[in-house]
Write a protein that holds these residues in place. Structure first.
Motif, mmCIF file in Angstrom:
data_model
loop_
_atom_site.group_PDB
_atom_site.id
_atom_site.type_symbol
_atom_site.label_atom_id
_atom_site.label_comp_id
_atom_site.label_asym_id
_atom_site.label_seq_id
_atom_site.Cartn_x
_atom_site.Cartn_y
_atom_site.Cartn_z
ATOM 1 N N PHE A 157 0.844 -1.184 0.000
ATOM 2 C CA PHE A 157 0.000 0.000 0.000
ATOM 3 C C PHE A 157 0.886 1.243 0.000
ATOM 4 C CE2 PHE A 157 -2.066 -3.471 2.193
ATOM 5 C CZ PHE A 157 -3.337 -3.496 1.641
ATOM 6 N N GLU A 158 0.247 2.401 -0.230
ATOM 7 C CA GLU A 158 0.980 3.659 -0.234
ATOM 8 C C GLU A 158 1.666 3.868 1.117
ATOM 9 O OE1 GLU A 158 -2.152 3.250 -0.943
ATOM 10 O OE2 GLU A 158 -2.330 3.650 -3.099
ATOM 11 N N GLY A 159 2.816 4.507 1.081
ATOM 12 C CA GLY A 159 3.624 4.670 2.289
ATOM 13 C C GLY A 159 2.971 5.479 3.378
ATOM 14 N N ASN A 160 1.994 6.334 3.024
ATOM 15 C CA ASN A 160 1.333 7.157 4.050
ATOM 16 C C ASN A 160 -0.023 6.585 4.453
ATOM 17 O OD1 ASN A 160 -0.058 7.634 1.705
ATOM 18 N ND2 ASN A 160 0.068 9.876 1.798
ATOM 19 N N LYS A 161 -0.302 5.342 4.073
ATOM 20 C CA LYS A 161 -1.585 4.724 4.414
ATOM 21 C C LYS A 161 -1.539 4.208 5.846
ATOM 22 C CE LYS A 161 -5.077 1.762 2.252
ATOM 23 N NZ LYS A 161 -5.813 2.875 1.617
ATOM 24 N N ALA A 162 -2.583 4.463 6.600
ATOM 25 C CA ALA A 162 -2.638 4.016 7.993
ATOM 26 C C ALA A 162 -2.723 2.498 8.041
ATOM 27 C CB ALA A 162 -3.831 4.635 8.694
ATOM 28 N N GLU A 163 -2.075 1.903 9.037
ATOM 29 C CA GLU A 163 -2.069 0.449 9.173
ATOM 30 C C GLU A 163 -3.485 -0.103 9.299
ATOM 31 O OE1 GLU A 163 0.393 -0.623 12.431
ATOM 32 O OE2 GLU A 163 2.266 -0.035 11.470
ATOM 33 N N THR A 164 -4.351 0.643 9.958
ATOM 34 C CA THR A 164 -5.717 0.154 10.178
ATOM 35 C C THR A 164 -6.498 0.026 8.872
ATOM 36 O OG1 THR A 164 -6.408 2.437 10.596
ATOM 37 C CG2 THR A 164 -5.879 1.075 12.505
ATOM 38 N N HIS A 165 -6.042 0.690 7.811
ATOM 39 C CA HIS A 165 -6.748 0.647 6.530
ATOM 40 C C HIS A 165 -6.219 -0.440 5.600
ATOM 41 C CE1 HIS A 165 -7.829 5.188 7.144
ATOM 42 N NE2 HIS A 165 -8.513 4.380 7.926
ATOM 43 N N THR A 166 -5.356 -1.320 6.108
ATOM 44 C CA THR A 166 -4.751 -2.341 5.241
ATOM 45 C C THR A 166 -5.303 -3.736 5.475
ATOM 46 O OG1 THR A 166 -2.933 -2.808 6.797
ATOM 47 C CG2 THR A 166 -2.602 -1.019 5.204
ATOM 48 N N ILE A 167 -5.770 -4.028 6.672
ATOM 49 C CA ILE A 167 -6.144 -5.405 7.001
ATOM 50 C C ILE A 167 -7.351 -5.888 6.209
ATOM 51 C CG2 ILE A 167 -7.444 -4.629 9.033
ATOM 52 C CD1 ILE A 167 -6.768 -7.347 10.312
ATOM 53 N N VAL A 168 -8.388 -5.050 6.092
ATOM 54 C CA VAL A 168 -9.592 -5.480 5.392
ATOM 55 C C VAL A 168 -9.328 -5.734 3.905
ATOM 56 C CG1 VAL A 168 -11.945 -4.830 4.741
ATOM 57 C CG2 VAL A 168 -11.134 -4.410 7.072
ATOM 58 N N PRO A 169 -8.610 -4.866 3.186
ATOM 59 C CA PRO A 169 -8.314 -5.175 1.778
ATOM 60 C C PRO A 169 -7.537 -6.471 1.591
ATOM 61 C CG PRO A 169 -7.921 -2.852 2.207
ATOM 62 C CD PRO A 169 -8.182 -3.493 3.531
ATOM 63 N N ASP A 213 -2.671 -7.269 15.844
ATOM 64 C CA ASP A 213 -2.321 -6.528 17.047
ATOM 65 C C ASP A 213 -3.188 -5.280 17.195
ATOM 66 O OD1 ASP A 213 -1.322 -4.610 15.354
ATOM 67 O OD2 ASP A 213 0.777 -5.061 15.737
ATOM 68 N N ALA A 214 -2.908 -4.514 18.240
ATOM 69 C CA ALA A 214 -3.754 -3.364 18.573
ATOM 70 C C ALA A 214 -3.727 -2.289 17.493
ATOM 71 C CB ALA A 214 -3.317 -2.770 19.913
ATOM 72 N N GLY A 215 -2.707 -2.294 16.648
ATOM 73 C CA GLY A 215 -2.631 -1.306 15.583
ATOM 74 C C GLY A 215 -3.766 -1.438 14.584
ATOM 75 N N MET A 216 -4.367 -2.625 14.514
ATOM 76 C CA MET A 216 -5.473 -2.857 13.585
ATOM 77 C C MET A 216 -6.825 -2.545 14.216
ATOM 78 S SD MET A 216 -3.782 -3.894 10.973
ATOM 79 C CE MET A 216 -2.356 -2.961 11.531
ATOM 80 N N LEU A 217 -6.813 -2.135 15.489
ATOM 81 C CA LEU A 217 -8.062 -1.954 16.227
ATOM 82 C C LEU A 217 -8.717 -0.622 15.842
ATOM 83 C CD1 LEU A 217 -9.946 -3.031 18.425
ATOM 84 C CD2 LEU A 217 -8.544 -1.837 20.099
ATOM 85 N N SER A 228 -6.156 -5.079 22.439
ATOM 86 C CA SER A 228 -6.808 -3.852 22.888
ATOM 87 C C SER A 228 -5.772 -2.923 23.516
ATOM 88 C CB SER A 228 -7.901 -4.170 23.904
ATOM 89 O OG SER A 228 -8.563 -2.986 24.317
ATOM 90 N N ARG A 229 -6.030 -1.639 23.410
ATOM 91 C CA ARG A 229 -5.120 -0.670 24.022
ATOM 92 C C ARG A 229 -5.386 -0.603 25.527
ATOM 93 N NH1 ARG A 229 -6.886 1.492 19.177
ATOM 94 N NH2 ARG A 229 -5.243 1.879 17.647
ATOM 95 N N VAL A 230 -4.313 -0.520 26.283
ATOM 96 C CA VAL A 230 -4.456 -0.550 27.746
ATOM 97 C C VAL A 230 -5.245 0.646 28.251
ATOM 98 C CG1 VAL A 230 -2.326 0.708 28.271
ATOM 99 C CG2 VAL A 230 -3.173 -1.038 29.860
ATOM 100 N N THR A 231 -5.300 1.732 27.471
ATOM 101 C CA THR A 231 -6.056 2.913 27.901
ATOM 102 C C THR A 231 -7.556 2.641 27.942
ATOM 103 O OG1 THR A 231 -6.021 3.662 25.592
ATOM 104 C CG2 THR A 231 -4.337 4.559 27.072
ATOM 105 N N LYS A 232 -8.002 1.531 27.329
ATOM 106 C CA LYS A 232 -9.424 1.190 27.362
ATOM 107 C C LYS A 232 -9.788 0.389 28.607
ATOM 108 C CE LYS A 232 -11.825 0.395 23.854
ATOM 109 N NZ LYS A 232 -12.515 -0.268 22.731
ATOM 110 N N ALA A 233 -8.791 -0.030 29.362
ATOM 111 C CA ALA A 233 -9.054 -0.858 30.542
ATOM 112 C C ALA A 233 -9.992 -0.181 31.540
ATOM 113 C CB ALA A 233 -7.743 -1.247 31.213
ATOM 114 N N PRO A 234 -9.824 1.107 31.874
ATOM 115 C CA PRO A 234 -10.736 1.720 32.859
ATOM 116 C C PRO A 234 -12.200 1.665 32.428
ATOM 117 C CG PRO A 234 -8.801 3.091 32.544
ATOM 118 C CD PRO A 234 -8.754 2.040 31.477
ATOM 119 N N ILE A 235 -12.464 1.718 31.113
ATOM 120 C CA ILE A 235 -13.844 1.656 30.625
ATOM 121 C C ILE A 235 -14.350 0.214 30.666
ATOM 122 C CG2 ILE A 235 -15.326 2.051 28.629
ATOM 123 C CD1 ILE A 235 -13.401 4.274 27.783
#
Length: 542
Positions: free
Chosen positions: A242-254, A275-279, A298-305
């Motif tokens: 994918f393009e070099g500036n494409k976010a990692e989260t936008h690659t898994i589904v394609p 991993d959490a980068g795809m979340l 999951s990101r650890v910052t979501k633990a309190p919720i």
């Protein structure tokens, strides 16, 4: 005076002996050996001369010793001199014409064929794949590696033509199909793993594909994002860029959709781990809509919720190995937990349409590691606040109009979460226990191992290709090389680098002697034979 003689044995071979005259009769001094071919005869004659020369002075009569270049041994001859009607040539000493790691090449070729890649019918492509495994380098340098493996390489013009074929004849599809068939036979498709990496380029300007983007190495060179899909053992299934500036989260589904379309497996029960980068909310919804089960970090910052009930009733106290099976909101604005209930809700897709299942685990060992990291971050933050360090983007530093100060609230909040690791999934607890969810996620190290192999052992980067087709052709070679390397590693139990260290020094020698050439394989010890049999199966060493 000693001399060399040739005599026919009862078995039909030609014996080479050193003899001498004693009282008018021949006496055998040394039996050198028996030859069955012209090459063996020439070598025995050389050995006999070497045995004689230290003990006998040669009379210089201006005559050069001669033997026939290729005589028929079956005719037999009791003396050294050739028949009168033979045309003699100078009998030069034997020389090593070349050496090569033929055994290693044969092993890798065997694995290549066992995976079914021979269906391509492209010997040059196979050589490029094997050269990349043995010693990654440029396409021009691949010729040297192929020659070192005991084979005449194709010309550079031929290599470039075959690189074009990789795209025109869609080698990627055929290789991916064979990889899918192999994974299906070995039962590795119940769980597929996904991860991404970046490949940078030695280029000054960006183009439509090579762009400057996020780099963990903080590079500013143009790059591409490469996604790799592997089975639960780490065997490669799909690769894409994918393009070099494409976010990692936008690659898994394609990549997943490409994989499903290629093999016509829409609706097949499979679990995707990432991993959490795809979340992201969009990714999880798309995977769920595609009928796929997923497990993502999951990101650890979501633990309190997610753990609001636990924190409300029990505080931030956990025991080693404790697992909490609960729910997590699909969107940041959603609220799915109710702190009035002491027990954690059990996720059900029908009863909780606005949430996913979340599994959290506490590990004492992870807590020690997290605490060390947190202490280091706090120390750096204090140094920035005190002016001892340059004011960069530093965690736990709060900047206001009055200056910089330590964000103690964030530090305390982070300390309450050390040791926790979360996993988000759409698999109900009735189908998969929390421990199995965690175990399947931890299989992600297999895809990370494949990426490490592609970056180090196979050195997919840095690459200097300019066009998209050239980049895709390069990745296709890397993809095939990863599959062959994985098979060698899996069967041998050794890293591919160690396999090469064990097998590449086994050199076959081509000897030029007596007007002929003959290649002699290396001597293999029992341990090496066992290793080769593990990799290729019995037969190559026998």
């Amino acid at each position: 005076m000693t001399f060399i003689r040739r005599v026919r044995t009862k078995s039909g071979a030609t014996a080479v002996q050193v003899a001498r005259y004693v009282n008018g009769r021949q006496e055998i001094v040394k039996h050198i050996g028996s030859a069955h071919t012209d090459v063996e005869l020439g070598m025995l004659l050389e050995r006999a001369r070497a045995w004689i020369e230290p003990d006998q002075q040669v009379l210089d009569l201006g005559v050069t010793p001669q033997t026939p270049a290729a005589s028929v041994l079956a005719a037999g001859q009791g003396v050294l001199l050739p028949a009168a009607d033979d045309r003699p040539v100078v009998d030069a000493p034997g020389r090593t014409a070349s050496t090569g790691s033929v055994v290693l090449r044969q092993i890798l070729e065997s694995l290549y064929d066992q995976l079914g890649f021979g269906v391509l019918g492209d010997e040059v492509f196979r050589d490029l794949v094997i050269a990349r495994i043995v010693e990654p380098g440029s396409k021009l340098d691949a010729a040297r590696v192929v020659r070192d493996l005991g084979k005449d390489p194709a010309s550079y013009a031929t290599i470039k033509r075959h690189l074009r074929w990789i795209i025109d004849r869609d080698y990627r599809d055929q290789i991916a199909t064979k990889c899918f068939e192999h994974a299906a036979e070995t039962g590795g498709l119940s769980l597929i793993l996904y991860d991404v990496t970046t490949l940078y380029f030695e280029a000054e300007k960006e183009d439509e594909l090579r762009k400057v983007g996020y780099s963990k190495e903080r590079r500013v060179d143009p790059q591409i994002v490469v996604g790799l899909l592997v089975d639960q053992t780490g065997f490669p299934l799909e690769i894409g860029c994918f393009e070099g500036n494409k976010a990692e989260t936008h690659t898994i589904v394609p990549i997943i959709r490409q994989f499903q379309t290629r093999h016509d497996i829409t609706g097949v029960e499979m679990v995707v781990a990432a991993d959490a980068g795809m979340l992201s909310a969009g990714n999880l919804k798309d995977l769920d809509d595609a009928g796929l089960k997923f497990i993502v970090g999951s990101r650890v910052t979501k633990a309190p919720i997610d753990l609001s009930n636990h924190f409300h009733w029990k505080g931030d106290v956990f025991v080693d190995g404790q697992v909490i099976d609960t729910v997590t909101p699909r969107h940041a604005k959603s609220t799915v937990n109710n702190i009035r209930h002491r027990t954690e809700p059990v996720w059900d897709p029908a009863r909780h349409p606005k949430s996913w299942r979340a599994v959290w685990q506490y590990s004492k060992r992870r807590a020690v590691r997290d605490n060390q990291t947190l202490n280091a971050q706090e120390t750096r933050a204090r140094e920035v606040v005190d002016g001892a360090k340059a004011p960069k983007s530093t965690r736990f530093v709060k900047t206001t109009g009055k200056g910089r100060s330590l964000d103690t609230a964030s530090i305390e909040r982070a300390r309450s979460l050390i040791g926790l690791k979360g996993y988000v999934t759409n698999i109900p607890a009735t189908l998969m226990e929390p421990g199995e969810v965690i175990g399947k996620y931890h299989d992600l190290w297999h895809v990370e191992q494949s990426f490490r192999m592609s970056k180090t052992d196979l050195r997919a980067r840095p690459i200097f290709h300019r066009t998209r087709d050239a980049i895709e052709a390069h990745l296709t070679i890397v993809f095939a090389a990863l599959a062959v390397s994985y098979l060698a590693q899996h069967r041998s139990g050794l890293a591919i680098g160690n396999v090469l260290k064990r097998l590449r020094p086994l050199r076959s020698a081509t000897i030029a002697i007596n007007g002929t050439r003959h290649t002699f394989p290396p001597e293999l010890d029992p341990d090496t034979c066992d290793l080769i049999d593990k990799i290729t199966g019995p037969g190559l060493t026998h």
